[in-house]
Design a protein around this motif. Structure first.
Motif, mmCIF file in Angstrom:
data_model
loop_
_atom_site.group_PDB
_atom_site.id
_atom_site.type_symbol
_atom_site.label_atom_id
_atom_site.label_comp_id
_atom_site.label_asym_id
_atom_site.label_seq_id
_atom_site.Cartn_x
_atom_site.Cartn_y
_atom_site.Cartn_z
ATOM 1 N N GLN A 1 0.832 -1.205 0.000
ATOM 2 C CA GLN A 1 0.000 0.000 0.000
ATOM 3 C C GLN A 1 0.866 1.254 0.000
ATOM 4 O OE1 GLN A 1 -3.206 0.185 -0.532
ATOM 5 N NE2 GLN A 1 -3.205 2.385 -0.404
ATOM 6 N N GLN A 2 1.943 1.251 0.780
ATOM 7 C CA GLN A 2 2.852 2.391 0.821
ATOM 8 C C GLN A 2 3.529 2.597 -0.523
ATOM 9 O OE1 GLN A 2 3.301 4.804 3.100
ATOM 10 N NE2 GLN A 2 4.620 5.736 1.575
ATOM 11 N N ARG A 3 3.936 1.514 -1.173
ATOM 12 C CA ARG A 3 4.557 1.622 -2.500
ATOM 13 C C ARG A 3 3.572 2.188 -3.515
ATOM 14 N NH1 ARG A 3 7.510 -3.238 -4.784
ATOM 15 N NH2 ARG A 3 8.714 -1.644 -5.837
ATOM 16 N N ARG A 4 2.324 1.702 -3.471
ATOM 17 C CA ARG A 4 1.309 2.222 -4.389
ATOM 18 C C ARG A 4 1.060 3.705 -4.146
ATOM 19 N NH1 ARG A 4 -1.335 -2.856 -3.095
ATOM 20 N NH2 ARG A 4 -1.085 -4.231 -4.888
ATOM 21 N N LYS A 5 0.989 4.086 -2.877
ATOM 22 C CA LYS A 5 0.759 5.485 -2.515
ATOM 23 C C LYS A 5 1.905 6.365 -3.021
ATOM 24 C CE LYS A 5 -0.047 8.334 1.593
ATOM 25 N NZ LYS A 5 -0.148 8.326 3.047
ATOM 26 N N SER A 6 3.136 5.925 -2.819
ATOM 27 C CA SER A 6 4.299 6.689 -3.275
ATOM 28 C C SER A 6 4.296 6.837 -4.791
ATOM 29 C CB SER A 6 5.597 6.002 -2.839
ATOM 30 O OG SER A 6 5.704 5.981 -1.445
ATOM 31 N N LEU A 7 4.004 5.746 -5.495
ATOM 32 C CA LEU A 7 3.998 5.797 -6.947
ATOM 33 C C LEU A 7 2.845 6.659 -7.466
ATOM 34 C CD1 LEU A 7 5.461 4.954 -9.454
ATOM 35 C CD2 LEU A 7 4.203 2.797 -9.415
ATOM 36 N N THR A 8 1.672 6.562 -6.840
ATOM 37 C CA THR A 8 0.529 7.399 -7.227
ATOM 38 C C THR A 8 0.876 8.871 -7.053
ATOM 39 O OG1 THR A 8 -1.051 5.668 -6.650
ATOM 40 C CG2 THR A 8 -1.891 7.919 -6.727
ATOM 41 N N HIS A 9 1.521 9.188 -5.955
ATOM 42 C CA HIS A 9 1.939 10.571 -5.704
ATOM 43 C C HIS A 9 2.927 11.039 -6.779
ATOM 44 C CE1 HIS A 9 2.845 14.184 -3.450
ATOM 45 N NE2 HIS A 9 4.130 13.892 -3.546
ATOM 46 N N LEU A 10 3.873 10.193 -7.111
ATOM 47 C CA LEU A 10 4.860 10.531 -8.127
ATOM 48 C C LEU A 10 4.210 10.741 -9.494
ATOM 49 C CD1 LEU A 10 7.849 10.875 -8.839
ATOM 50 C CD2 LEU A 10 7.973 8.406 -9.134
ATOM 51 N N LEU A 11 3.236 9.911 -9.837
ATOM 52 C CA LEU A 11 2.572 10.003 -11.144
ATOM 53 C C LEU A 11 1.746 11.276 -11.305
ATOM 54 C CD1 LEU A 11 1.508 6.295 -11.635
ATOM 55 C CD2 LEU A 11 3.197 7.564 -12.987
ATOM 56 N N GLN A 12 1.453 11.956 -10.221
ATOM 57 C CA GLN A 12 0.649 13.172 -10.290
ATOM 58 C C GLN A 12 1.363 14.312 -11.012
ATOM 59 O OE1 GLN A 12 -0.657 13.931 -6.274
ATOM 60 N NE2 GLN A 12 -2.186 12.296 -6.364
ATOM 61 N N VAL A 13 2.669 14.182 -11.234
ATOM 62 C CA VAL A 13 3.369 15.222 -11.999
ATOM 63 C C VAL A 13 3.003 15.138 -13.482
ATOM 64 C CG1 VAL A 13 5.289 15.307 -10.360
ATOM 65 C CG2 VAL A 13 5.499 13.913 -12.427
ATOM 66 N N LEU A 14 2.425 14.015 -13.900
ATOM 67 C CA LEU A 14 2.006 13.838 -15.287
ATOM 68 C C LEU A 14 0.530 14.189 -15.426
ATOM 69 C CD1 LEU A 14 3.635 10.355 -16.014
ATOM 70 C CD2 LEU A 14 4.599 12.617 -16.485
ATOM 71 N N ASP A 15 0.179 14.844 -16.532
ATOM 72 C CA ASP A 15 -1.248 15.103 -16.769
ATOM 73 C C ASP A 15 -1.900 13.837 -17.331
ATOM 74 O OD1 ASP A 15 -0.723 15.025 -19.550
ATOM 75 O OD2 ASP A 15 -0.558 17.201 -19.690
ATOM 76 N N GLU A 16 -3.201 13.863 -17.515
ATOM 77 C CA GLU A 16 -3.956 12.677 -17.934
ATOM 78 C C GLU A 16 -3.442 12.079 -19.256
ATOM 79 O OE1 GLU A 16 -6.615 9.600 -17.485
ATOM 80 O OE2 GLU A 16 -6.202 11.172 -16.034
ATOM 81 N N GLU B 1 -0.485 12.305 -20.571
ATOM 82 C CA GLU B 1 0.842 11.737 -20.322
ATOM 83 C C GLU B 1 0.743 10.411 -19.572
ATOM 84 O OE1 GLU B 1 3.714 15.664 -19.959
ATOM 85 O OE2 GLU B 1 2.373 15.189 -18.285
ATOM 86 N N GLN B 2 -0.167 10.339 -18.600
ATOM 87 C CA GLN B 2 -0.359 9.080 -17.864
ATOM 88 C C GLN B 2 -0.872 7.986 -18.797
ATOM 89 O OE1 GLN B 2 -2.544 9.317 -14.183
ATOM 90 N NE2 GLN B 2 -1.403 11.115 -13.491
ATOM 91 N N GLN B 3 -1.781 8.333 -19.686
ATOM 92 C CA GLN B 3 -2.308 7.352 -20.633
ATOM 93 C C GLN B 3 -1.215 6.838 -21.569
ATOM 94 O OE1 GLN B 3 -5.625 9.383 -22.436
ATOM 95 N NE2 GLN B 3 -6.977 8.975 -20.702
ATOM 96 N N GLU B 4 -0.367 7.760 -22.036
ATOM 97 C CA GLU B 4 0.738 7.361 -22.908
ATOM 98 C C GLU B 4 1.730 6.485 -22.150
ATOM 99 O OE1 GLU B 4 3.212 7.113 -26.359
ATOM 100 O OE2 GLU B 4 1.077 7.334 -25.987
ATOM 101 N N LEU B 5 2.047 6.844 -20.926
ATOM 102 C CA LEU B 5 2.937 6.031 -20.112
ATOM 103 C C LEU B 5 2.335 4.642 -19.900
ATOM 104 C CD1 LEU B 5 5.521 5.719 -18.432
ATOM 105 C CD2 LEU B 5 4.281 6.730 -16.496
ATOM 106 N N GLN B 6 1.048 4.571 -19.629
ATOM 107 C CA GLN B 6 0.365 3.281 -19.451
ATOM 108 C C GLN B 6 0.493 2.429 -20.711
ATOM 109 O OE1 GLN B 6 -1.364 2.014 -16.642
ATOM 110 N NE2 GLN B 6 -1.212 0.162 -17.857
ATOM 111 N N ARG B 7 0.280 3.039 -21.858
ATOM 112 C CA ARG B 7 0.383 2.319 -23.131
ATOM 113 C C ARG B 7 1.802 1.780 -23.324
ATOM 114 N NH1 ARG B 7 2.078 2.797 -28.062
ATOM 115 N NH2 ARG B 7 2.922 4.900 -27.856
#
Length: 143
Positions: free
Chosen positions: A100-115, A117-123
């Motif tokens: 849960q802590q790892r997910r929280k940290s990564l979610t926080h880090l991903l917030q620097v990307l807009d939607e 950018e997140q979709q492209e990274l996911q792809r």
């Protein structure tokens, strides 16, 4: 050249997200607990094979985790050479908290990307995971 820099940056990101940064467990202990969490009880030999370590290393890690109350080890009655390893409730709780802590940290880090950018990274990540699976890069867990 670009691939080399990308490789180094990805390795740095992996190190920054390492589970042992916020806990006193080693990376090997983390992966062992995580594997048991998703795969259920296993023998020492099965754990060693799944984690790519020797049975001796798995045994040492399991002894430490048992001493900490995070797993149980039990010899099998039908074959005393086989030691079955299972998570205890405190072990399940601890690995769930670390995950849960790892997910929280990564979610926080991903917030620097807009939607977009997140979709492209996911792809792109999905493409890499598909390629890794096709090339036989060990057990792929998409959890």
């Amino acid at each position: 050249m670009a691939t080399e820099r990308l490789t180094e940056d990805l390795l740095l990101l992996v190190r920054l997200l390492r589970p042992s940064r916020h806990t006193d467990m080693t990376p090997q202990q983390y992966w062992l607990l995580r594997h048991l969490r998703y795969s259920g009880p296993q023998s020492i030999g099965e754990l060693a094979q799944a984690l790519g370590i020797t049975t001796g290393s798995a045994t040492v890690a399991c002894k430490r985790l048992e001493k900490a109350g995070l797993i149980t080890r039990e010899r099998q009655a039908e074959d005393e050479r086989v030691v079955q390893v299972a998570l205890t409730e405190p072990g399940r709780t601890q690995i769930d908290e670390v995950l849960q802590q790892r997910r929280k940290s990564l979610t926080h880090l991903l917030q620097v990307l807009d939607e977009p950018e997140q979709q492209e990274l996911q792809r792109l990540i999905e493409r890499l995971l598909d390629a890794a699976e096709a090339q036989g890069f060990g057990e792929m867990e998409k959890k």
